[in-house]
Design a protein around this motif. Sequence first.
Motif, PDB file in Angstrom:
ATOM      1  N   LYS A 125      -9.004  -4.770  -5.971  1.00  0.00           N
ATOM      2  CA  LYS A 125      -8.369  -3.719  -6.759  1.00  0.00           C
ATOM      3  C   LYS A 125      -9.041  -3.576  -8.115  1.00  0.00           C
ATOM      4  O   LYS A 125      -9.091  -4.506  -8.914  1.00  0.00           O
ATOM      5  CB  LYS A 125      -6.880  -4.028  -6.927  1.00  0.00           C
ATOM      6  CG  LYS A 125      -6.117  -2.894  -7.606  1.00  0.00           C
ATOM      7  CD  LYS A 125      -4.633  -3.171  -7.610  1.00  0.00           C
ATOM      8  CE  LYS A 125      -3.894  -1.981  -8.253  1.00  0.00           C
ATOM      9  NZ  LYS A 125      -2.444  -2.200  -8.255  1.00  0.00           N
ATOM     10  N   GLN A 180      -4.512  -1.478   6.957  1.00  0.00           N
ATOM     11  CA  GLN A 180      -5.397  -0.338   6.716  1.00  0.00           C
ATOM     12  C   GLN A 180      -6.860  -0.744   6.845  1.00  0.00           C
ATOM     13  O   GLN A 180      -7.681   0.021   7.366  1.00  0.00           O
ATOM     14  CB  GLN A 180      -5.125   0.238   5.329  1.00  0.00           C
ATOM     15  CG  GLN A 180      -5.826   1.559   5.064  1.00  0.00           C
ATOM     16  CD  GLN A 180      -5.590   2.059   3.670  1.00  0.00           C
ATOM     17  OE1 GLN A 180      -5.755   1.323   2.692  1.00  0.00           O
ATOM     18  NE2 GLN A 180      -5.195   3.324   3.549  1.00  0.00           N
ATOM     19  N   SER A 181      -7.200  -1.932   6.407  1.00  0.00           N
ATOM     20  CA  SER A 181      -8.588  -2.404   6.486  1.00  0.00           C
ATOM     21  C   SER A 181      -9.016  -2.582   7.937  1.00  0.00           C
ATOM     22  O   SER A 181     -10.106  -2.151   8.340  1.00  0.00           O
ATOM     23  CB  SER A 181      -8.734  -3.727   5.728  1.00  0.00           C
ATOM     24  OG  SER A 181      -8.351  -3.587   4.384  1.00  0.00           O
ATOM     25  N   LYS A 238      -6.755  -0.796   1.407  1.00  0.00           N
ATOM     26  CA  LYS A 238      -5.623  -1.061   0.527  1.00  0.00           C
ATOM     27  C   LYS A 238      -4.873  -2.312   0.936  1.00  0.00           C
ATOM     28  O   LYS A 238      -4.400  -3.080   0.090  1.00  0.00           O
ATOM     29  CB  LYS A 238      -4.683   0.137   0.531  1.00  0.00           C
ATOM     30  CG  LYS A 238      -3.577   0.059  -0.514  1.00  0.00           C
ATOM     31  CD  LYS A 238      -2.787   1.348  -0.557  1.00  0.00           C
ATOM     32  CE  LYS A 238      -1.734   1.298  -1.646  1.00  0.00           C
ATOM     33  NZ  LYS A 238      -0.971   2.574  -1.750  1.00  0.00           N
ATOM     34  N   ASN A 239      -4.720  -2.543   2.229  1.00  0.00           N
ATOM     35  CA  ASN A 239      -4.029  -3.732   2.727  1.00  0.00           C
ATOM     36  C   ASN A 239      -4.693  -4.167   4.031  1.00  0.00           C
ATOM     37  O   ASN A 239      -5.659  -3.533   4.497  1.00  0.00           O
ATOM     38  CB  ASN A 239      -2.536  -3.470   2.916  1.00  0.00           C
ATOM     39  CG  ASN A 239      -2.276  -2.207   3.726  1.00  0.00           C
ATOM     40  OD1 ASN A 239      -2.870  -2.020   4.798  1.00  0.00           O
ATOM     41  ND2 ASN A 239      -1.412  -1.339   3.200  1.00  0.00           N
ATOM     42  N   ARG A 294     -11.001   1.413  -1.969  1.00  0.00           N
ATOM     43  CA  ARG A 294      -9.849   0.562  -1.675  1.00  0.00           C
ATOM     44  C   ARG A 294      -8.606   1.393  -1.390  1.00  0.00           C
ATOM     45  O   ARG A 294      -7.870   1.109  -0.439  1.00  0.00           O
ATOM     46  CB  ARG A 294      -9.582  -0.365  -2.856  1.00  0.00           C
ATOM     47  CG  ARG A 294      -8.365  -1.275  -2.617  1.00  0.00           C
ATOM     48  CD  ARG A 294      -8.028  -2.115  -3.828  1.00  0.00           C
ATOM     49  NE  ARG A 294      -6.855  -2.925  -3.537  1.00  0.00           N
ATOM     50  CZ  ARG A 294      -5.601  -2.496  -3.625  1.00  0.00           C
ATOM     51  NH1 ARG A 294      -5.359  -1.252  -3.984  1.00  0.00           N
ATOM     52  NH2 ARG A 294      -4.580  -3.301  -3.351  1.00  0.00           N
ATOM     53  N   GLU A 295      -8.366   2.425  -2.167  1.00  0.00           N
ATOM     54  CA  GLU A 295      -7.161   3.221  -1.995  1.00  0.00           C
ATOM     55  C   GLU A 295      -7.130   3.933  -0.636  1.00  0.00           C
ATOM     56  O   GLU A 295      -6.079   4.062  -0.012  1.00  0.00           O
ATOM     57  CB  GLU A 295      -7.047   4.252  -3.123  1.00  0.00           C
ATOM     58  CG  GLU A 295      -6.714   3.659  -4.469  1.00  0.00           C
ATOM     59  CD  GLU A 295      -5.357   2.973  -4.476  1.00  0.00           C
ATOM     60  OE1 GLU A 295      -4.428   3.501  -3.825  1.00  0.00           O
ATOM     61  OE2 GLU A 295      -5.222   1.914  -5.104  1.00  0.00           O
TER      62      GLU A 295
END
Length: 657
Positions: free
Chosen positions: A175, A191-192, A187-188, A182-183
């Motif tokens: 972050k 999502q990755s 992000k988590n 990242r957004e």
Amino acid sequence: KINQASLVLYICYTYAECRGLNAGIFVILALAFIEKPSSLSVTSDLRFKHTLWNPPCGLTEVIEIICLLVFTLDLVVKSYLIGREEFLKCKWLVGYMVVIMVSVIDWTMSLSMTCDETVRIRKLLRPFYLLQNSSLMKKSLKCIKRTLPGITSVILLVILHLCLFTIFGMLLFAKREEDMERELYFKNLSQSLTSLLVLLTTANNPDVMTPAYTLHRGFSIFFILFSGFGTYFLMNLLTAIIYNQFRGYLMSVQTSILRRCMGIRAAFDLLHCQSHRDITFSEDDTIECIPVQTVQMVMKRVQMKDYYREAIMKVTCQSYSGRIPREAFQRLFDELDKDRIKKHHPLPEYSSKFLQMVQYIFTKHSVTVVGNVVALANVVCICIILVIECEKTVSEREDYLETVNCFFILYYLLEMLLKMTAFGWKTYVSYGSNIFDGSLTVLLLVGISIFSTYRLPFSYWNPVHGGPIALWELVRLVNMLIVFRFLRIIPNIKLMALVASTLVDLVKNLRAFAGILVVVYYVFAILGVWLFKGAITAHSAVNKSLQCGSYEQLGYWSNNFDDFASALVLLYNIMMMNNWNVFLDAYSRYTTEWSKIYFIAWWLTSSVMWVNLFVALILEVKKVRQIEEPTEEEVVTKLHAHHHLQHLTMSVSVDQT
């Protein structure tokens, strides 16, 4: 069982099975299109769907119970013919019995709840009937089962590859302020993983890399290493393993050839044994033979297609000695592997010189060549006029195309009538190409006649746009039929005809694969309707904050799980892999993150496994011509080990002694 009553029952059963059982399987699978939620609507777009017609309670249930009764009768006959001991050994038949019992129980519960239940377990079990009825599909499933360990090992490597690069990605794109990478993608953990999984299929490349690559060139190394190793190494390794381990079609063909050779040899031994009892041969006969009359008598009672029967009977009549040795008897059934040579009626005889001249000209191949040239000219004219008028609206277009088509259709009609006169009606329709040309010519004539006669707009109500639809729709249909008629050139070009016949043979040989694919589609579509029906609603279209590339912004409203037909189309779109991440994202937003498991499971089943299996099957089909028939020793060994034929072997040995 091989007693007389069982054999008669078996003959009656095989005669009726292909009609009743196959029809029952088709009907019970098709019920999913009309059962609640019904697929009987013009569009599946969530913004325009009206109240769907759903069948009254008891309508589909009556049809379903009739199908279940057909399956029950099929099960009873099969279990009686093979006996209780063999029935309990056959897992497919035991499963058949269990599926029918569960379906009947679930059917009873549906009626008791006035057909208002949300989940029908029996819908998920229906594809079993299709699998159970095909021996080739069973063999293919067995071979797929043997392939699974190799596939699992590579998939575990893919999962490890995904996990490692997910951790690396979350560390790289920690972050920071204004970090779009990242957004949007890291992000988590969920999502990755999703972002890299989609990148493995290249559906979001280079979108997933662009924000990081914009900040620093070095970030591109991460994505290149991930795609290079995962997409180009692991996924291709999976294809190689599937091809190396899958031998479904080839093994089934080898087994079928061995069984046929055993059957022919057993039939010869039985007829030879019977002939020795009924006919006294001379002592000089050292070669095993059977009388021609015996073979012909049996062939008259055997169930097979008439043209195969006639071909085999014709070969038997060529035996001048009146007896057929074993090798010749085996060669008789090579006629089953030959393509049918269709016989045509003789040409009519005319006394008129004009009709004789017409017959002489229009039975020549050159007339077909001229017809192909005219068909090509018609297609070229359509293309030219479409290019010229492509910027015009329907109301601004002239009637050039229709006028040109009138002349060509008149030529097609004249060609058809003259060919009918030259060949005669019976001979004309005995050629498939003539049926193709004639049918399309009649349709074209009807279409252009309606256009020329009325030239007034027909109208019907379009549920999406509304309003009248002009006669241009009919013109478009005529043009499409003309273009389709141009396919008549394929049989006349040797290379194209060879490729087309190869494709047809390939489709025939891949019927088992297609059947299993239907089963997989059916199961996932039913599950999708159960899990996601109504998850996305029409009011979502009002949302003004639409992210670029999202389900709402792309207008994917017709792709949903609200009915069975829509689910099938959506699954097909996901299998194509283009923008499948859009559906993954949409349903995870409208339901839960756990919905991704369903879509990933479908991706693994369809795009990873089935596409690779399809390639392996195509390569396997090419090897069929290399299969050699089993040796005499192999056939005899297998035959003597058969429990039904051991008494026959002893009888033949006694006769020979």
